[in-house]
Scaffold this motif. Structure first.
Motif, PDB file in Angstrom:
ATOM      1  N   ASP A 273       1.009  -1.271   0.145  1.00  0.00           N
ATOM      2  CA  ASP A 273       0.126   0.107   0.117  1.00  0.00           C
ATOM      3  C   ASP A 273       0.980   1.153   0.128  1.00  0.00           C
ATOM      4  O   ASP A 273       1.370   1.732   0.927  1.00  0.00           O
ATOM      5  N   LEU A 274       0.890   1.952  -1.167  1.00  0.00           N
ATOM      6  CA  LEU A 274       2.021   2.927  -1.348  1.00  0.00           C
ATOM      7  C   LEU A 274       1.368   4.346  -0.861  1.00  0.00           C
ATOM      8  O   LEU A 274       2.401   5.151  -0.238  1.00  0.00           O
ATOM      9  N   ASN A 275       0.007   4.432  -0.729  1.00  0.00           N
ATOM     10  CA  ASN A 275      -0.480   5.822  -0.317  1.00  0.00           C
ATOM     11  C   ASN A 275      -1.361   5.641   0.890  1.00  0.00           C
ATOM     12  O   ASN A 275      -1.826   6.691   1.314  1.00  0.00           O
ATOM     13  N   LEU A 280      -5.309  -1.818  -1.997  1.00  0.00           N
ATOM     14  CA  LEU A 280      -4.552  -2.114  -3.229  1.00  0.00           C
ATOM     15  C   LEU A 280      -5.417  -1.645  -4.398  1.00  0.00           C
ATOM     16  O   LEU A 280      -6.183  -2.197  -4.810  1.00  0.00           O
ATOM     17  N   GLU A 284      -0.543  -0.664  -7.762  1.00  0.00           N
ATOM     18  CA  GLU A 284       0.431  -0.886  -6.440  1.00  0.00           C
ATOM     19  C   GLU A 284       0.736  -2.263  -6.492  1.00  0.00           C
ATOM     20  O   GLU A 284       1.617  -2.911  -6.379  1.00  0.00           O
ATOM     21  N   GLU A 287       3.093  -2.844  -9.167  1.00  0.00           N
ATOM     22  CA  GLU A 287       4.410  -2.473  -8.783  1.00  0.00           C
ATOM     23  C   GLU A 287       5.263  -3.396  -7.877  1.00  0.00           C
ATOM     24  O   GLU A 287       6.323  -3.493  -7.928  1.00  0.00           O
ATOM     25  N   HIS A 288       4.297  -4.331  -7.062  1.00  0.00           N
ATOM     26  CA  HIS A 288       4.804  -5.250  -6.139  1.00  0.00           C
ATOM     27  C   HIS A 288       4.598  -6.682  -6.785  1.00  0.00           C
ATOM     28  O   HIS A 288       3.995  -7.504  -6.095  1.00  0.00           O
TER      29      HIS A 288
END
Length: 314
Positions: A273-275, A280, A284, A287-288
């Motif tokens: 969870d980038l933000n 998700l 995201e 990206e992972h």
């Protein structure tokens, strides 16, 4: 961990005979679903290798399809609840598929049912029959006798009709009683027989810990005892009365796949969870991608090769 007659001896199965020595099982029959415990390093590497063999375009297409299926409300995000539900569904799906494959292997004569004799042949290479009322002198052999009799009771309980063997649905109940409602009481009663030493219908902390006795020279309990006591008090004894009632006992003896799935879902969100919105997005996840692949969410990449999961219609 009901009782019908023996499927092998009672109908005069010619294969049945007294064992000359204790046979060891060729395979295991635990009350567990295929969770992460069954994933060895070798299996994990094999699944990843198979995933890598897909073209980048096919990888992306199948992964996007799985993400879409996990997203139950179609809002474009995967929540903890959606991930947990998907992982639990995956556990059950593969458990059922495994049982179906085993059914074919165990049904030696191909008549559409598995007899007690066929079960023994698959597990031990011959039919074994123990006297329920006669204990064996050798401790190891007696332990095996007890386990074999428990298997026999579970086999008989799973058999709901008058046929001598188990059909597919009954075989699934035998292999995975935790997944079948009519087996619940049997699972509880078997656990009580094993752990409820004073016969009061509950399992106390002392009974939960089994034969443990503190070393009189030790100042405190070992670490594993402290962990088990904590589990008893905080995980299982929901009403805090110092003992486990049948429902609380069930949460102990039946694998808690819901808890495993929730832990994995939380782990994925924490890591991906980038933000920090606690859900998700497609971006995201992609990206992972490697982390998502090596998780329970895709059964370590296995779902990328199973049309049940990536096909447009689940």
């Amino acid at each position: 961990m009901g009782s019908r007659r023996s499927a092998a001896h009672s109908r005069g199965d010619p294969e049945a005979s007294e064992p000359q020595e204790i046979a060891r099982p060729r395979s295991q029959n635990p009350f567990t679903l295929p969770t992460q415990d069954r994933i060895t390093e070798g299996v994990w590497e094999e699944e990843v290798d198979e995933y890598v063999k897909l073209t980048p375009e096919e990888q992306h297409k199948r992964l996007k399809s799985i993400i879409k299926k996990i997203d139950l409300d179609s809002d474009g995000f995967l929540t903890e609840s959606e991930l947990s539900s998907w992982i639990q569904m995956s556990f059950k799906h593969y458990a059922m598929q495994e049982a179906k494959q085993q059914f074919v292997e165990y049904d030696k004569n191909g008549d559409g049912s598995v007899s007690w004799g066929e079960y023994n042949i698959q597990m031990y290479d011959r039919v074994i029959d123990f006297d329920e009322n006669t204990a064996l002198d050798d401790a190891e052999e007696e332990s095996f006798r007890q386990l074999h009799l428990k298997d026999k009771k579970r086999f008989e309980k799973a058999n709901q009709d008058s046929a001598p063997g188990l059909n597919l649905e009954e075989f699934i109940a035998f292999e995975h009683p935790e997944e079948v409602d009519y087996m619940t009481e049997f699972v509880i009663q078997e656990a009580l027989e094993e752990h409820d030493k004073n016969g009061d219908g509950f399992v106390s902390l002392e009974e939960f810990l089994g034969d443990y006795r503190r070393d009189p020279t030790a100042n405190e309990d070992p670490e594993w005892i402290l962990v088990e006591k904590d589990r008893f008090l905080n995980d299982y004894d929901k009403d805090t009365d110092g003992r486990l009632d049948p429902q609380e006992l069930l949460s102990w003896v039946v694998p808690n796949n819901q808890g495993i799935a929730q832990e994995e879902a939380l782990h994925l969100i924490d890591e991906m969870d980038l933000n920090s919105d606690r859900k998700l997005s497609d971006a995201e996840i992609l990206e992972h991608q490697d982390l998502f692949l090596t998780s329970e969410a895709t059964d370590y990449g296995r779902q990328l090769h199973d049309e049940y999961f990536y096909h447009d219609e689940l």
